[in-house]
Design a protein around this motif. Sequence first.
Motif, PDB file in Angstrom:
ATOM      1  N   PRO A   1     -24.342   3.884   8.133  1.00 28.67           N
ATOM      2  CA  PRO A   1     -24.827   5.348   7.369  1.00 28.67           C
ATOM      3  C   PRO A   1     -23.758   5.874   6.485  1.00 28.67           C
ATOM      4  O   PRO A   1     -24.026   6.446   5.315  1.00 28.67           O
ATOM      5  CB  PRO A   1     -24.997   6.374   8.470  1.00 28.67           C
ATOM      6  CG  PRO A   1     -25.146   5.356   9.886  1.00 28.67           C
ATOM      7  CD  PRO A   1     -24.651   3.952   9.666  1.00 28.67           C
ATOM      8  N   GLN A   2     -22.605   5.102   6.675  1.00 29.71           N
ATOM      9  CA  GLN A   2     -21.493   5.699   5.943  1.00 29.71           C
ATOM     10  C   GLN A   2     -21.232   4.479   4.578  1.00 29.71           C
ATOM     11  O   GLN A   2     -20.498   4.613   3.661  1.00 29.71           O
ATOM     12  CB  GLN A   2     -20.168   5.659   6.551  1.00 29.71           C
ATOM     13  CG  GLN A   2     -19.929   6.497   7.520  1.00 29.71           C
ATOM     14  CD  GLN A   2     -20.784   6.223   8.858  1.00 29.71           C
ATOM     15  OE1 GLN A   2     -20.902   5.087   9.263  1.00 29.71           O
ATOM     16  NE2 GLN A   2     -21.404   7.404   9.266  1.00 29.71           N
ATOM     17  N   GLY A   3     -22.196   3.544   4.390  1.00 32.50           N
ATOM     18  CA  GLY A   3     -22.225   2.479   3.337  1.00 32.50           C
ATOM     19  C   GLY A   3     -21.889   1.373   3.897  1.00 32.50           C
ATOM     20  O   GLY A   3     -21.601   1.106   5.089  1.00 32.50           O
ATOM     21  N   TRP A   4     -21.431   0.328   3.067  1.00 31.61           N
ATOM     22  CA  TRP A   4     -21.200  -1.032   3.405  1.00 31.61           C
ATOM     23  C   TRP A   4     -19.728  -1.023   4.160  1.00 31.61           C
ATOM     24  O   TRP A   4     -18.743  -0.649   3.828  1.00 31.61           O
ATOM     25  CB  TRP A   4     -21.221  -2.012   2.096  1.00 31.61           C
ATOM     26  CG  TRP A   4     -22.353  -2.330   1.780  1.00 31.61           C
ATOM     27  CD1 TRP A   4     -23.110  -1.917   0.529  1.00 31.61           C
ATOM     28  CD2 TRP A   4     -23.585  -3.218   2.222  1.00 31.61           C
ATOM     29  NE1 TRP A   4     -24.250  -2.424   0.404  1.00 31.61           N
ATOM     30  CE2 TRP A   4     -24.522  -3.092   1.536  1.00 31.61           C
ATOM     31  CE3 TRP A   4     -23.346  -4.209   3.525  1.00 31.61           C
ATOM     32  CZ2 TRP A   4     -25.637  -3.904   1.853  1.00 31.61           C
ATOM     33  CZ3 TRP A   4     -24.533  -5.064   3.899  1.00 31.61           C
ATOM     34  CH2 TRP A   4     -25.714  -4.709   2.924  1.00 31.61           C
ATOM     35  N   ARG A   5     -19.764  -1.806   5.183  1.00 26.88           N
ATOM     36  CA  ARG A   5     -18.556  -1.965   5.967  1.00 26.88           C
ATOM     37  C   ARG A   5     -18.349  -3.402   6.402  1.00 26.88           C
ATOM     38  O   ARG A   5     -19.137  -4.010   6.930  1.00 26.88           O
ATOM     39  CB  ARG A   5     -18.693  -1.233   7.278  1.00 26.88           C
ATOM     40  CG  ARG A   5     -18.262   0.149   7.225  1.00 26.88           C
ATOM     41  CD  ARG A   5     -17.024   0.670   6.332  1.00 26.88           C
ATOM     42  NE  ARG A   5     -17.066   2.197   6.405  1.00 26.88           N
ATOM     43  CZ  ARG A   5     -17.490   2.835   5.139  1.00 26.88           C
ATOM     44  NH1 ARG A   5     -17.396   2.107   3.994  1.00 26.88           N
ATOM     45  NH2 ARG A   5     -17.101   4.021   5.212  1.00 26.88           N
ATOM     46  N   GLU A   6     -16.863  -4.039   6.056  1.00 27.47           N
ATOM     47  CA  GLU A   6     -16.672  -5.405   6.303  1.00 27.47           C
ATOM     48  C   GLU A   6     -16.662  -5.646   7.844  1.00 27.47           C
ATOM     49  O   GLU A   6     -15.948  -4.830   8.479  1.00 27.47           O
ATOM     50  CB  GLU A   6     -15.623  -5.889   5.328  1.00 27.47           C
ATOM     51  CG  GLU A   6     -15.198  -7.373   5.580  1.00 27.47           C
ATOM     52  CD  GLU A   6     -14.254  -7.803   4.617  1.00 27.47           C
ATOM     53  OE1 GLU A   6     -13.942  -7.148   3.863  1.00 27.47           O
ATOM     54  OE2 GLU A   6     -14.287  -9.191   4.641  1.00 27.47           O
ATOM     55  N   VAL A   7     -17.027  -6.669   8.215  1.00 34.00           N
ATOM     56  CA  VAL A   7     -16.933  -7.199   9.561  1.00 34.00           C
ATOM     57  C   VAL A   7     -15.445  -7.793   9.633  1.00 34.00           C
ATOM     58  O   VAL A   7     -15.288  -8.683   9.140  1.00 34.00           O
ATOM     59  CB  VAL A   7     -18.096  -8.244   9.989  1.00 34.00           C
ATOM     60  CG1 VAL A   7     -17.804  -8.817  11.457  1.00 34.00           C
ATOM     61  CG2 VAL A   7     -19.563  -7.443  10.140  1.00 34.00           C
ATOM     62  N   LEU A   8     -14.807  -7.212  10.473  1.00 28.81           N
ATOM     63  CA  LEU A   8     -13.404  -7.770  10.679  1.00 28.81           C
ATOM     64  C   LEU A   8     -13.342  -8.341  12.254  1.00 28.81           C
ATOM     65  O   LEU A   8     -14.204  -8.241  13.165  1.00 28.81           O
ATOM     66  CB  LEU A   8     -12.448  -6.789  10.675  1.00 28.81           C
ATOM     67  CG  LEU A   8     -12.440  -6.169   9.355  1.00 28.81           C
ATOM     68  CD1 LEU A   8     -11.357  -4.836   9.362  1.00 28.81           C
ATOM     69  CD2 LEU A   8     -11.864  -7.300   8.107  1.00 28.81           C
ATOM     70  N   ILE A   9     -12.177  -9.280  12.387  1.00 28.80           N
ATOM     71  CA  ILE A   9     -11.918  -9.972  13.758  1.00 28.80           C
ATOM     72  C   ILE A   9     -10.772  -9.344  14.323  1.00 28.80           C
ATOM     73  O   ILE A   9      -9.514  -9.222  13.552  1.00 28.80           O
ATOM     74  CB  ILE A   9     -11.895 -11.348  13.711  1.00 28.80           C
ATOM     75  CG1 ILE A   9     -13.399 -11.753  13.439  1.00 28.80           C
ATOM     76  CG2 ILE A   9     -11.381 -11.978  15.045  1.00 28.80           C
ATOM     77  CD1 ILE A   9     -13.403 -13.456  13.156  1.00 28.80           C
TER      78      ILE A   9
END
Length: 442
Positions: A231-239
């Motif tokens: 809902p806040q926009g694109w977010r990168e998947v991290l490890i």
Amino acid sequence: MIVLANAGARSLRAAARAVIPCLWRGKYFSSGKEPVENNPVTPMLQHLVYKIKATGPITVAEYMKEVLTNPAQGYYVHRDMLGEKGDFITSPEISQIFGELLGIWFISEWMATGKSATFQLVELGPGRGTLAGDILRVFSQLGSVLKNCDISIHLVEVSQKLSEIQALTLTEEKVPLERNAGSPVYMKGVTKSGIPISWYRDLQDVPKEYSFYVAHEFFDVLPVHKFQKTPQGWREVLIDIDPQVSDKLRFVLAPRATPAEAFIQHDETRDHVEVCPEAGVIIQELSQRIALTGGAALIADYGHDGTKTDTFRGFCGHKLHDVLIAPGTADLTADVDFSYLRRMAQGTVASLGPIKQQTFLKNMGIDVRLKVLLDKSAEPSLRQQLLQGYDMLMNPKKMGERFNFFALLPHQRLHGRSHEINANQSKPSPSPVAGFSELTWQ
Ligand code: SAH
């Protein structure tokens, strides 16, 4: 085709190579969500845990790069993972027909573009050297067509172990190899058929001459960034490290936008995307080279045309493997986004495909070649293997529809010398590109 019909018994025996029930990497697997009983602490896991503790969560691209090609412990660097005893199987390892038809493709393009006096064959990620070996055998068998053409082979490979296997396969070390670990050309030799061959870690170092490029199951191992729509926009998947379990990794979402987000298209409709900037850089390099010197690139891999979402997965011992478990012991891969490759070519060159492997190989005459080999083989077990190999490559439920072919060609190859197509031009129109339409000899 006719010349290939004379291939000897040795190549016939090689025609069916693998016992087929191995797993191929194109199979889909959802990642990082499997329950896992054991999570061995590998040296790579230790290295990643230290790294994350020191600098915070890492991107999936950084994780893939470390796990696969870290010069000290990377999965690809010190092992032979291909074939029945390895982690996965690829088309050239299943049947020699695959490489033979690709060899025919390059000769057909060489003929259609004026039979240059010299060309380089450049392979990216050559594995065991099996595909290059099959292509070179076709070049030898069609020596009367290629005669007087000065050919050289250039392999781009980061794996020390696999480069040694390639050297053995392709040169049999009849002439001693020259090695220089510090040089961009880290190994040099002469193939069994007397062709000069060189090894590089980076495509940039391959001489910028008229070349045919081939990349089979290469782009799928290049590191991808993963993004989730929120809902806040694109977010990168991290490890990150799992706070509940020591020495265990888990996926998290970046709390705010990361720079790699710039790679996402403004009109993107999916809610999860994978982007591979390294693939983009390599496609741009290939495109510039082809626009400058001519030649062509043939790229074959599993993938999609900008439609799939989460395809990041692992393979170990012919089994699907959780990507976050025991890093460094399993292969990691993600489907190739051909729409992204096409965008990255940016009009510098023309592109064809992606088309299904089944269509490409059919157009290249796989049925004729299979029949020739079957007619020559009396042994029932060999016939059975030939048929099984054909089924594996061609069956839509196996590799036939999951794997795709994609080509980069100079604009003039498709449209003639001028970019403007004039219906009344006296010049004959360029011949169709084999594989993407039926093979015809001019
Ligand atoms: N083309 C072969 C092997 C596919 S496996 C086949 O189809 O059988 C991927 C290959 O790419 C391996 O040879 C691996 O060592 C190589 N590779 C992986 N990452 C690479 C990189 N960044 N640069 C060059 N080669 C790479």
